[in-house]
Design a protein around this motif. Sequence first.
Motif, PDB file in Angstrom:
ATOM      1  N   ILE A 190      -3.298 -45.084  74.424  1.00 53.87           N
ATOM      2  CA  ILE A 190      -2.335 -45.481  75.448  1.00 53.87           C
ATOM      3  C   ILE A 190      -1.322 -46.385  74.777  1.00 53.87           C
ATOM      4  CG2 ILE A 190      -1.994 -46.755  77.598  1.00 53.87           C
ATOM      5  CD1 ILE A 190      -5.364 -45.232  76.904  1.00 53.87           C
ATOM      6  N   ALA A 191      -0.061 -46.003  74.796  1.00 50.56           N
ATOM      7  CA  ALA A 191       0.952 -46.682  73.989  1.00 50.56           C
ATOM      8  C   ALA A 191       2.162 -47.078  74.816  1.00 50.56           C
ATOM      9  CB  ALA A 191       1.378 -45.776  72.829  1.00 50.56           C
ATOM     10  N   LEU A 192       2.780 -48.177  74.389  1.00 50.57           N
ATOM     11  CA  LEU A 192       4.024 -48.646  74.993  1.00 50.57           C
ATOM     12  C   LEU A 192       5.085 -48.688  73.904  1.00 50.57           C
ATOM     13  CD1 LEU A 192       5.371 -49.774  77.590  1.00 50.57           C
ATOM     14  CD2 LEU A 192       4.787 -52.067  76.759  1.00 50.57           C
ATOM     15  N   TYR A 193       6.172 -47.964  74.132  1.00 49.64           N
ATOM     16  CA  TYR A 193       7.252 -47.876  73.156  1.00 49.64           C
ATOM     17  C   TYR A 193       8.491 -48.620  73.648  1.00 49.64           C
ATOM     18  CZ  TYR A 193       4.758 -44.231  70.548  1.00 49.64           C
ATOM     19  OH  TYR A 193       3.844 -43.526  69.792  1.00 49.64           O
ATOM     20  N   GLU A 194       9.308 -49.034  72.693  1.00 51.40           N
ATOM     21  CA  GLU A 194      10.532 -49.756  72.990  1.00 51.40           C
ATOM     22  C   GLU A 194      11.749 -48.855  72.793  1.00 51.40           C
ATOM     23  OE1 GLU A 194      12.362 -54.135  71.819  1.00 51.40           O
ATOM     24  OE2 GLU A 194      11.468 -52.927  70.242  1.00 51.40           O
ATOM     25  N   SER A 195      12.797 -49.121  73.570  1.00 54.09           N
ATOM     26  CA  SER A 195      14.124 -48.495  73.405  1.00 54.09           C
ATOM     27  C   SER A 195      14.102 -46.970  73.438  1.00 54.09           C
ATOM     28  CB  SER A 195      14.777 -48.979  72.098  1.00 54.09           C
ATOM     29  OG  SER A 195      14.934 -50.371  72.127  1.00 54.09           O
ATOM     30  N   PRO A 196      13.897 -46.367  74.595  1.00 58.89           N
ATOM     31  CA  PRO A 196      13.669 -47.009  75.886  1.00 58.89           C
ATOM     32  C   PRO A 196      12.200 -47.386  76.066  1.00 58.89           C
ATOM     33  CG  PRO A 196      13.724 -44.665  76.183  1.00 58.89           C
ATOM     34  CD  PRO A 196      14.021 -44.908  74.735  1.00 58.89           C
ATOM     35  N   LEU A 197      11.946 -48.233  77.047  1.00 53.10           N
ATOM     36  CA  LEU A 197      10.588 -48.667  77.327  1.00 53.10           C
ATOM     37  C   LEU A 197       9.835 -47.519  77.983  1.00 53.10           C
ATOM     38  CD1 LEU A 197       8.946 -51.325  77.040  1.00 53.10           C
ATOM     39  CD2 LEU A 197       9.469 -51.764  79.451  1.00 53.10           C
ATOM     40  N   LEU A 198       8.891 -46.945  77.243  1.00 54.26           N
ATOM     41  CA  LEU A 198       8.156 -45.779  77.722  1.00 54.26           C
ATOM     42  C   LEU A 198       6.654 -45.982  77.572  1.00 54.26           C
ATOM     43  CD1 LEU A 198      10.044 -42.658  76.282  1.00 54.26           C
ATOM     44  CD2 LEU A 198      10.063 -43.491  78.637  1.00 54.26           C
ATOM     45  N   HIS A 199       5.923 -45.555  78.593  1.00 52.26           N
ATOM     46  CA  HIS A 199       4.458 -45.481  78.533  1.00 52.26           C
ATOM     47  C   HIS A 199       4.113 -44.062  78.098  1.00 52.26           C
ATOM     48  CE1 HIS A 199       0.315 -46.312  80.437  1.00 52.26           C
ATOM     49  NE2 HIS A 199       0.260 -45.106  79.900  1.00 52.26           N
ATOM     50  N   VAL A 200       3.441 -43.939  76.966  1.00 50.34           N
ATOM     51  CA  VAL A 200       3.107 -42.617  76.431  1.00 50.34           C
ATOM     52  C   VAL A 200       1.620 -42.572  76.109  1.00 50.34           C
ATOM     53  CG1 VAL A 200       3.597 -40.877  74.679  1.00 50.34           C
ATOM     54  CG2 VAL A 200       5.413 -42.446  75.415  1.00 50.34           C
ATOM     55  N   ASP A 201       0.928 -41.602  76.679  1.00 55.58           N
ATOM     56  CA  ASP A 201      -0.476 -41.354  76.359  1.00 55.58           C
ATOM     57  C   ASP A 201      -0.530 -40.204  75.358  1.00 55.58           C
ATOM     58  OD1 ASP A 201      -1.161 -43.294  78.183  1.00 55.58           O
ATOM     59  OD2 ASP A 201      -1.690 -41.887  79.774  1.00 55.58           O
ATOM     60  N   ILE A 202      -1.171 -40.453  74.217  1.00 60.42           N
ATOM     61  CA  ILE A 202      -1.258 -39.427  73.176  1.00 60.42           C
ATOM     62  C   ILE A 202      -2.726 -39.122  72.916  1.00 60.42           C
ATOM     63  CG2 ILE A 202      -0.595 -38.734  70.848  1.00 60.42           C
ATOM     64  CD1 ILE A 202       1.480 -41.011  70.892  1.00 60.42           C
ATOM     65  N   LYS A 203      -3.102 -37.869  73.121  1.00 62.73           N
ATOM     66  CA  LYS A 203      -4.465 -37.440  72.823  1.00 62.73           C
ATOM     67  C   LYS A 203      -4.453 -36.722  71.475  1.00 62.73           C
ATOM     68  CE  LYS A 203      -7.183 -36.065  76.099  1.00 62.73           C
ATOM     69  NZ  LYS A 203      -7.872 -35.269  77.154  1.00 62.73           N
ATOM     70  N   PHE A 204      -5.290 -37.198  70.566  1.00 62.11           N
ATOM     71  CA  PHE A 204      -5.356 -36.658  69.207  1.00 62.11           C
ATOM     72  C   PHE A 204      -6.545 -35.699  69.105  1.00 62.11           C
ATOM     73  CE2 PHE A 204      -3.072 -40.603  68.945  1.00 62.11           C
ATOM     74  CZ  PHE A 204      -2.131 -40.421  67.946  1.00 62.11           C
TER      75      PHE A 204
ATOM     76  N   PHE B 259      12.481 -38.831  73.192  1.00 57.87           N
ATOM     77  CA  PHE B 259      11.210 -39.186  72.541  1.00 57.87           C
ATOM     78  C   PHE B 259      10.516 -37.931  72.026  1.00 57.87           C
ATOM     79  CE2 PHE B 259       6.729 -40.104  72.273  1.00 57.87           C
ATOM     80  CZ  PHE B 259       6.687 -41.393  71.745  1.00 57.87           C
ATOM     81  N   ILE B 260      10.483 -36.890  72.846  1.00 58.59           N
ATOM     82  CA  ILE B 260       9.833 -35.642  72.438  1.00 58.59           C
ATOM     83  C   ILE B 260      10.537 -35.035  71.230  1.00 58.59           C
ATOM     84  CG2 ILE B 260       9.518 -33.229  73.154  1.00 58.59           C
ATOM     85  CD1 ILE B 260       8.841 -34.316  75.956  1.00 58.59           C
ATOM     86  N   ASP B 261      11.863 -35.040  71.230  1.00 54.47           N
ATOM     87  CA  ASP B 261      12.611 -34.483  70.097  1.00 54.47           C
ATOM     88  C   ASP B 261      12.253 -35.201  68.806  1.00 54.47           C
ATOM     89  OD1 ASP B 261      13.838 -32.734  71.832  1.00 54.47           O
ATOM     90  OD2 ASP B 261      15.693 -33.897  72.002  1.00 54.47           O
ATOM     91  N   LYS B 262      12.135 -36.534  68.873  1.00 55.72           N
ATOM     92  CA  LYS B 262      11.769 -37.307  67.681  1.00 55.72           C
ATOM     93  C   LYS B 262      10.342 -36.976  67.252  1.00 55.72           C
ATOM     94  CE  LYS B 262      11.793 -40.628  64.565  1.00 55.72           C
ATOM     95  NZ  LYS B 262      11.832 -42.043  65.002  1.00 55.72           N
ATOM     96  N   ALA B 263       9.423 -36.859  68.233  1.00 55.11           N
ATOM     97  CA  ALA B 263       8.033 -36.541  67.907  1.00 55.11           C
ATOM     98  C   ALA B 263       7.918 -35.165  67.264  1.00 55.11           C
ATOM     99  CB  ALA B 263       7.178 -36.617  69.176  1.00 55.11           C
ATOM    100  N   ILE B 264       8.665 -34.187  67.777  1.00 54.19           N
ATOM    101  CA  ILE B 264       8.638 -32.850  67.197  1.00 54.19           C
ATOM    102  C   ILE B 264       9.146 -32.874  65.760  1.00 54.19           C
ATOM    103  CG2 ILE B 264       9.731 -30.568  67.298  1.00 54.19           C
ATOM    104  CD1 ILE B 264       9.620 -30.779  70.346  1.00 54.19           C
TER     105      ILE B 264
END
Length: 268
Positions: free
Chosen positions: A88-102, A11-16
């Motif tokens: 506060i976000a929920l992502y699919e494949s894999p199912l991940l809880h990710v908090d993103i502060k902007f 997930f981090i690699d994709k976000a970067i």
Amino acid sequence: MPSHLQPFQSFIDKAIQICQQDSEAIGLAAGGSWITGEIDAYSDLDLVLITTRQLAPDVGHMRDYAARFGTLLASFRGDHVGEPRLLIALYESPLLHVDIKFLTPVEFYERVENPVVLWERDQLLTTIIQQSTAQYPPIDFQATEDRFWIWMHYAALKVGRGEFFEAADFLAFVRTMVLGPLLHLKNGGLPRGVRRAETAFNAVDVDRLRKTIATPDREALLSSLTEAMHLYEELRDALAPASLLKNRTAQSAVTHYMDTIQQVTVSI
């Protein structure tokens, strides 16, 4: 890499990759358990995204950006914790809880921890971290003392009326807002509610905290309320500064009221 870290790293690699393609993005960092290396298969991922354009608190802009990182199943803004810049976000494949502060660069100067910089443009995040100091909000002992005995009386009222589920919920609130933070402080940690209490506190403190948990019935709740009052008093007297104005009058009145509730039988 341990297998439990692979979904987070992917997930981090994709976000970067997404951030690198956006000229307005200047940095991405990870906080929470990523800092300490305590992240496990049941962790959520705490990210901080810094952009030149202010995206928060517009939830539409926040969601649009978050959706670039993966398949966004659901999300909501962190108003309930007083942080409208948090998604506060929920992502699919894999199912991940990710908090993103902007945040913008100026906002990044004020922070509760120093996150791990995952990617940055021109060392901008590193420079800000070097030029400023992270500070976790300290316990306000006076504000806690001013509220605590009112809260205990309120909980006793609920028990007296027979509103047992509400009283049990209120005890959970007291553990998160008062007892947990004080126990963290006693055990050398940051006052983060009851986070990781099972491993952060010593065995005696865990047992004391456990005694403040009650089933929704009168005797159990009264016992837990009494334990919560005793535990608070001990922690307050041990940890609070000498300048604290202790409200002994309110404490005595509420303690007496608890004794009277013990003698009352209510049919519901």
